[in-house]
Design a protein around this motif. Structure first.
Motif, short mmCIF file in Angstrom:
data_model
loop_
_atom_site.label_atom_id
_atom_site.label_comp_id
_atom_site.label_asym_id
_atom_site.label_seq_id
_atom_site.Cartn_x
_atom_site.Cartn_y
_atom_site.Cartn_z
N PRO A 1 3.46 3.35 -17.95
CA PRO A 1 2.06 3.25 -17.56
C PRO A 1 1.96 2.91 -16.07
O PRO A 1 2.85 2.27 -15.51
CB PRO A 1 1.53 2.11 -18.43
N GLU A 2 0.87 3.33 -15.43
CA GLU A 2 0.68 3.14 -14.00
C GLU A 2 -0.53 2.25 -13.75
O GLU A 2 -1.65 2.57 -14.16
CB GLU A 2 0.51 4.49 -13.30
N ILE A 3 -0.32 1.13 -13.09
CA ILE A 3 -1.38 0.18 -12.75
C ILE A 3 -1.76 0.40 -11.29
O ILE A 3 -0.90 0.31 -10.40
CB ILE A 3 -0.94 -1.27 -12.97
N VAL A 4 -3.05 0.69 -11.01
CA VAL A 4 -3.48 1.02 -9.65
C VAL A 4 -4.80 0.33 -9.34
O VAL A 4 -5.53 -0.15 -10.24
CB VAL A 4 -3.66 2.54 -9.47
N ILE A 5 -5.12 0.28 -8.05
CA ILE A 5 -6.47 -0.03 -7.58
C ILE A 5 -6.81 0.98 -6.49
O ILE A 5 -5.92 1.61 -5.91
CB ILE A 5 -6.59 -1.47 -7.04
N ASN A 6 -8.12 1.13 -6.18
CA ASN A 6 -8.54 2.14 -5.20
C ASN A 6 -8.88 1.53 -3.85
O ASN A 6 -9.60 2.15 -3.05
CB ASN A 6 -9.73 2.94 -5.73
N ALA B 1 -7.29 -0.19 -0.23
CA ALA B 1 -6.08 -0.33 0.57
C ALA B 1 -5.93 -1.74 1.13
O ALA B 1 -4.94 -2.03 1.81
CB ALA B 1 -6.11 0.67 1.73
N TYR B 2 -6.88 -2.63 0.84
CA TYR B 2 -6.92 -3.94 1.48
C TYR B 2 -6.74 -5.10 0.51
O TYR B 2 -7.00 -6.25 0.85
CB TYR B 2 -8.24 -4.10 2.25
N ASP B 3 -6.30 -4.82 -0.70
CA ASP B 3 -6.09 -5.85 -1.71
C ASP B 3 -4.77 -5.57 -2.42
O ASP B 3 -4.36 -4.42 -2.60
CB ASP B 3 -7.23 -5.86 -2.73
N ASP B 4 -4.11 -6.65 -2.85
CA ASP B 4 -2.90 -6.50 -3.65
C ASP B 4 -3.25 -5.82 -4.97
O ASP B 4 -4.31 -6.09 -5.56
CB ASP B 4 -2.27 -7.86 -3.94
N VAL B 5 -2.34 -4.98 -5.46
CA VAL B 5 -2.61 -4.29 -6.72
C VAL B 5 -2.53 -5.27 -7.89
O VAL B 5 -3.48 -5.44 -8.64
CB VAL B 5 -1.62 -3.13 -6.92
N LEU B 6 -1.38 -5.90 -8.07
CA LEU B 6 -1.20 -6.84 -9.18
C LEU B 6 -0.72 -8.16 -8.60
O LEU B 6 0.40 -8.25 -8.08
CB LEU B 6 -0.20 -6.31 -10.20
N SER B 7 -1.55 -9.19 -8.68
CA SER B 7 -1.20 -10.52 -8.19
C SER B 7 -0.93 -11.44 -9.37
O SER B 7 -1.74 -11.48 -10.32
CB SER B 7 -2.33 -11.10 -7.34
N ASN C 1 8.04 -5.30 -17.38
CA ASN C 1 9.02 -4.26 -17.70
C ASN C 1 8.36 -2.89 -17.79
O ASN C 1 7.24 -2.76 -18.31
CB ASN C 1 9.73 -4.55 -19.03
N ASN C 2 9.08 -1.86 -17.35
CA ASN C 2 8.69 -0.45 -17.57
C ASN C 2 7.29 -0.15 -17.02
O ASN C 2 6.43 0.38 -17.73
CB ASN C 2 8.74 -0.11 -19.06
N LEU C 3 7.06 -0.46 -15.74
CA LEU C 3 5.73 -0.27 -15.15
C LEU C 3 5.84 0.47 -13.82
O LEU C 3 6.83 0.35 -13.10
CB LEU C 3 5.05 -1.61 -14.90
N ILE C 4 4.78 1.25 -13.50
CA ILE C 4 4.59 1.83 -12.17
C ILE C 4 3.36 1.14 -11.58
O ILE C 4 2.32 1.02 -12.24
CB ILE C 4 4.36 3.35 -12.23
N ILE C 5 3.47 0.66 -10.34
CA ILE C 5 2.36 -0.07 -9.73
C ILE C 5 2.19 0.43 -8.30
O ILE C 5 3.18 0.56 -7.55
CB ILE C 5 2.64 -1.60 -9.71
N GLY C 6 0.94 0.70 -7.89
CA GLY C 6 0.72 1.18 -6.52
C GLY C 6 -0.76 1.29 -6.18
O GLY C 6 -1.64 1.14 -7.03
N HIS C 7 -1.02 1.57 -4.90
CA HIS C 7 -2.38 1.79 -4.41
C HIS C 7 -2.75 3.26 -4.58
O HIS C 7 -2.01 4.15 -4.14
CB HIS C 7 -2.50 1.42 -2.93
N ASP C 8 -3.89 3.51 -5.15
CA ASP C 8 -4.36 4.88 -5.37
C ASP C 8 -5.26 5.28 -4.19
O ASP C 8 -6.45 5.54 -4.33
CB ASP C 8 -5.13 4.96 -6.69
N VAL C 9 -4.65 5.29 -3.00
CA VAL C 9 -5.37 5.62 -1.77
C VAL C 9 -4.47 6.48 -0.90
O VAL C 9 -3.28 6.68 -1.21
CB VAL C 9 -5.80 4.35 -0.99
N GLU C 10 -5.00 6.92 0.24
CA GLU C 10 -4.22 7.76 1.13
C GLU C 10 -3.08 6.96 1.75
O GLU C 10 -3.26 5.82 2.19
CB GLU C 10 -5.12 8.30 2.25
N LYS C 11 -1.92 7.55 1.80
CA LYS C 11 -0.75 6.87 2.33
C LYS C 11 -0.94 6.54 3.80
O LYS C 11 -1.47 7.34 4.57
CB LYS C 11 0.50 7.75 2.15
N GLY C 12 -0.50 5.33 4.18
CA GLY C 12 -0.55 4.92 5.57
C GLY C 12 -1.74 4.07 5.93
O GLY C 12 -1.86 3.61 7.06
#
Length: 583
Positions: free
Chosen positions: A407-412, A414-420, A430-441
């Motif tokens: 499963p993938e945990i995201v937020i939209n 770019a200025y906040d931590d995804v999972l705190s 365990n077994n997680l994908i975590i990232g920002h769902d915004v434009e890279k950079g």
């Protein structure tokens, strides 16, 4: 542990033997008047008497032998294992010494007996706790094992000094790294007080230089390392040795006619070796305290008895990181498939199983409503950057149901931590994908952030950019990450602050991260350990050149060209390093 002191009571039979001898003389003088029956009775008595004499002789021989074997000191080497009811395939074992001062010596030196009893008990309890709690670590696999061995070597034992070298050797099967450590323990026999190097040394002026010269003479191949200089131009090792002499923690002892210094791992050089130097006592007459000279130990085998003992199996417990009063219970399993179900499930003693899919938790991270926060006591925020996430929670697992379809945990934003994870203890991811769902950079916040939390175990995570850092730790410790990847982050790999320490990374990959300090520990005094990890195609300094030396350990790691170039240039800042091509 209560000591068992065997007191041998010797029974005297001299009066009985003398009386029997008197009776014999009387019987011999009147032998002609005895009847045949009385003679027969007397013969029987003579036979019984001779038998009793032989028996008494053998008993006394055994008693004398027992007394001879009662040496002043007995060291019992206990073999201990632990069984884990919650996981029968785990094994944890080890050894620890019990030091017993025997009765006669105890009566002569009662203060030393009391001090050694307390020290031995403390060592036993600490060792058993370490073994029964699996080295205070979190096992990775069902077949994990832990081994912890404590041994002692008696260096000196006479009417003045009792000196020990204590060695600790421990490892977990999943780490493939064995850790060894040793230190000296010295007691004054008469006062029972633990003593330090100032008890041996009467004059400190110039002694450091003599010891340093002995190190260089004994280990000539290490000359380049020990000659790294400090600000005043003096060798770094000399600086450390002078500190030890000045502040009375030089690891030394006198054995026979030799003054011996045993430098522990990392104490004077940037590696994991131990160094021992020996200088004749006669060469140090102007520096040594005569109160503890000479050493009259003699043959240690004459005064110490060694015994092996197999103890009962201890009750093992998987260690949980106590937050000061939380009640750890069996985790309740909850399956979730939507962001709302996921956030609703956050609670202590919970195992959250996430089905595959994307979980956008922006509504709960960015500006959660007051009604939501009132209904979710374990969702809060960090005062550091007002980041929202699981807060004040303990004994919780968040786990993807399928390690191959995570499963993938995201937020939209770019200025906040995804999972705190905030003010929490004993958390497993365990077994997680975590990232920002915004434009890279565009990111200026982190992917996974730990605030004032401890006992965090992560396995099979994918932390991706454009997060500023893949992992951020502030005032957090005992963090373990296995078989995970941090990639494409725009500031670096990891940032640690506020004395975060004991961060361990095993078999992880750090790929395509840029562009500042990749492992930013410039505002941190804690320790990070990387074992079997891969660093490749990252841009920027691998770690902060302003941090204290020896805070980062690389073991069996693989590095790309840029990382290797940085390591070669700043090799002196690494505590321990092997393989991988750098250096």
């Amino acid at each position: 542990m209560k000591k068992k002191i065997i007191v041998a009571t010797l029974m005297s039979l001299m009066l009985f033997a003398t009386s029997c001898g008197s009776i014999d003389n009387t019987l011999e003088s009147d032998s002609d008047e005895k009847t045949e029956e009385s003679k027969k009775d007397e013969d029987d008595k003579e036979t019984d008497k001779e038998t009793d004499k032989e028996t008494d002789k053998e008993d006394n021989k055994n008693k004398d032998s027992s007394k001879d074997s009662q040496k002043p000191l007995t060291i019992v080497n206990h073999l201990v294992t632990a069984a884990f009811e919650e996981n029968e395939s785990l094994t944890s074992a080890g050894t620890y010494p019990e030091i017993i001062v025997n009765e006669d010596f105890m009566m002569d030196y009662p203060k030393f007996w009391a001090a050694m009893t307390n020290y031995s008990d403390s060592m036993a309890e600490s060792s058993k706790d370490d073994i029964s709690y699996f080295g205070y670590g979190t096992p990775r696999e069902d077949n994990d094992s832990y081994q912890y061995d404590v041994g002692v070597e008696v260096l000196r034992f006479d009417d003045k000094i009792f000196a020990l070298k204590v060695s600790e050797d421990y490892y977990w099967s999943y780490s493939e790294e064995e850790t060894k450590y040793s230190y000296l323990v010295t007691y004054d026999i008469n006062t029972g007080k633990r003593i330090w190097s100032d008890a041996y040394i009467s004059n400190k002026e110039g002694l450091g230089q003599i010891l340093y010269d002995a190190v260089v003479a004994t280990y000539p191949r290490e000359k380049d390392l020990v000659n790294e200089t400090v600000e005043d131009g003096s060798p770094m090792a000399l600086y450390y040795i002078n500190d030890m002499v000045e502040y009375d923690y030089l690891p030394c002892y006198i054995q026979g006619d030799q003054f011996i210094v045993h430098f522990n791992s990392y104490s004077i050089m940037y590696n994991d070796n131990e160094y021992e130097i020996t200088i004749p006592v006669d060469d140090l007459k102007d520096y040594l305290n005569q109160d503890y000279l000479p050493d009259t130990t003699g043959n240690l085998e004459d005064v110490i008895e060694f015994i092996e003992a197999n103890d009962d199996v201890l009750e093992g417990h998987l260690y949980t990181y106590d937050d000061g009063g939380n009640s750890y219970e069996e985790q309740e399993e909850i399956h979730v498939s939507t962001p709302e179900e996921f956030v609703d499930a956050i609670a202590p003693n919970t195992r959250i199983i996430m089905e595959p899919g994307k979980y956008d938790i922006s509504d709960y991270v960015l500006e959660p409503t007051s009604d939501f926060l009132e209904g979710h006591p374990y969702w809060g925020y960090s005062n550091w950057m007002d980041e929202y996430g699981p807060s004040g929670v303990y004994n919780m697992t968040i786990e993807g149901s399928d390690p191959d379809d995570r499963p993938e945990i995201v937020i939209n934003s770019a200025y906040d931590d995804v999972l705190s994870i905030i003010d929490s203890n004993n958390i497993t991811l365990n077994n997680l994908i975590i990232g920002h769902d915004v434009e890279k950079g565009t990111c200026s916040a982190n992917v996974l952030a730990l605030y004032s939390s401890n006992g965090i175990s992560c396995d099979n995570l994918d932390l991706y950019g454009c997060g500023a850092y893949g992992l951020f730790c502030k005032e957090s410790y005992n963090v373990y990450m296995y078989d995970s990847c941090i990639h494409d982050c725009t500031y670096g790999i990891i940032e640690v602050m506020g004395d975060s320490t004991e961060l361990y990374f095993y078999d992880c990959e750090f790929i395509d991260n840029e562009e500042y300090t990749l492992i930013d520990n410039s505002y941190n005094n804690g320790y990070l350990y990387f074992t079997g990890c891969k660093f490749d195609d990252n841009k920027g300094d691998l770690f902060s050149i302003y941090s204290e030396p020896d805070q980062i350990t690389f073991t069996d790691c693989e590095f790309g060209d840029e990382e290797s170039e940085f390591l070669n240039e700043h090799f002196d800042m690494i505590l321990y390093y092997e393989d991988g091509g750098a250096g």
